[in-house]
Design an enzyme around this catalytic site. Sequence first.
Site, PDB file in Angstrom:
ATOM      1  N   TYR A   1      48.210  38.780  33.499  1.00  0.00           N
ATOM      2  CA  TYR A   1      47.917  39.675  34.622  1.00  0.00           C
ATOM      3  C   TYR A   1      48.328  39.040  35.954  1.00  0.00           C
ATOM      4  CZ  TYR A   1      44.916  42.554  37.690  1.00  0.00           C
ATOM      5  OH  TYR A   1      44.428  43.371  38.679  1.00  0.00           O
TER       6      TYR A   1
ATOM      7  N   LEU B   1      40.221  53.180  40.871  1.00  0.00           N
ATOM      8  CA  LEU B   1      40.958  53.176  42.134  1.00  0.00           C
ATOM      9  C   LEU B   1      41.923  54.356  42.234  1.00  0.00           C
ATOM     10  CD1 LEU B   1      41.709  49.377  42.426  1.00  0.00           C
ATOM     11  CD2 LEU B   1      40.540  50.720  44.172  1.00  0.00           C
TER      12      LEU B   1
ATOM     13  N   LYS C   1      51.132  40.598  38.465  1.00  0.00           N
ATOM     14  CA  LYS C   1      50.803  40.982  39.840  1.00  0.00           C
ATOM     15  C   LYS C   1      51.612  40.182  40.861  1.00  0.00           C
ATOM     16  CE  LYS C   1      47.825  44.286  39.215  1.00  0.00           C
ATOM     17  NZ  LYS C   1      48.223  45.682  39.558  1.00  0.00           N
TER      18      LYS C   1
END
Length: 302
Positions: free
Chosen positions: A171, A19, A175
């Site tokens: 994770y 990305l 996030k």
Amino acid sequence: MAGICDGRVVVVTGAGRGLGRAHALAFAAEGARVVVNDLGVGLDGRPGPGSPALRVVDEITAAGGEAVAHGGDIATGEGAASLIRTAVESFGRLDTLVNNAGFLRDRMLVNLDEDDWDAVMRVHLKGHFLPLRHAAAHWRAEAREGRAPRARVVNTASGAGLSGSVGQGNYSAAKAGIIGLTLVAAAELGRYGVQVNAVAPAARTRMTETAFAEAMAAPDSGFDAMAPENVSPLVVWLGSGASEGVTGRVFESEGGRITVMEGWRPGPSTDRGGRWTPAGAGDAARDLLARAEAPQPVHGAR
């Protein structure tokens, strides 16, 4: 034809692959000068064979753009500070920060050790906070000198942070923290001309190739819905002057779909006017839940 980022200087962290690389190339194609940050580590954050940041810089310059590489660790104070200095010293300004760097250490909670928790929190959450802090200090100083910026920050969230993901407690928590940080930063930095938003992408990268294995092949239409390049147009727009007035928002982006996430907001409520008994609180909670929207399912839950 002029691009929507002509004249802007953009920093992208974790921009050597996936990305981040797609974002860096897309910003350059729209006229931005780009600082390409990448530490060059493996999927788990341990040292890899070498940083790919220079390869991305070469791609940009070969296409006629301007870019420089930065190989510092943005989850350290000095690494984050040097990232912002690199933009200002190389190009004379900073307009947009895209926080993207990250890796995975997936484990079920009962197998997740402290080092795996700390490593993921460090790269995702601290790795967002420190570049944002140093960029914000720069923009505040610019505003106080009468050079009001039209600055933009685009943070990288995840569906795991919005609704959780089995096997990714570290994770998911990191996030979710990034989403909270985005909302606070948007509220605090608007006075200095800074807009802060987050994008939760779904795309095929080194981190997600296993999760998206069934979507690896491009469909008959020729449109690869999992290509990371599909996410970049929204990120570029949010990082440009064209997004004026958009701040404190979270978007999901997958293939050709863009969704504005509406987040936590009050649902059904009741007020007894005094203290509840445990049994009474339980009855009230069950009544409220019966009238509430069902939560989004956790990714990977059965």
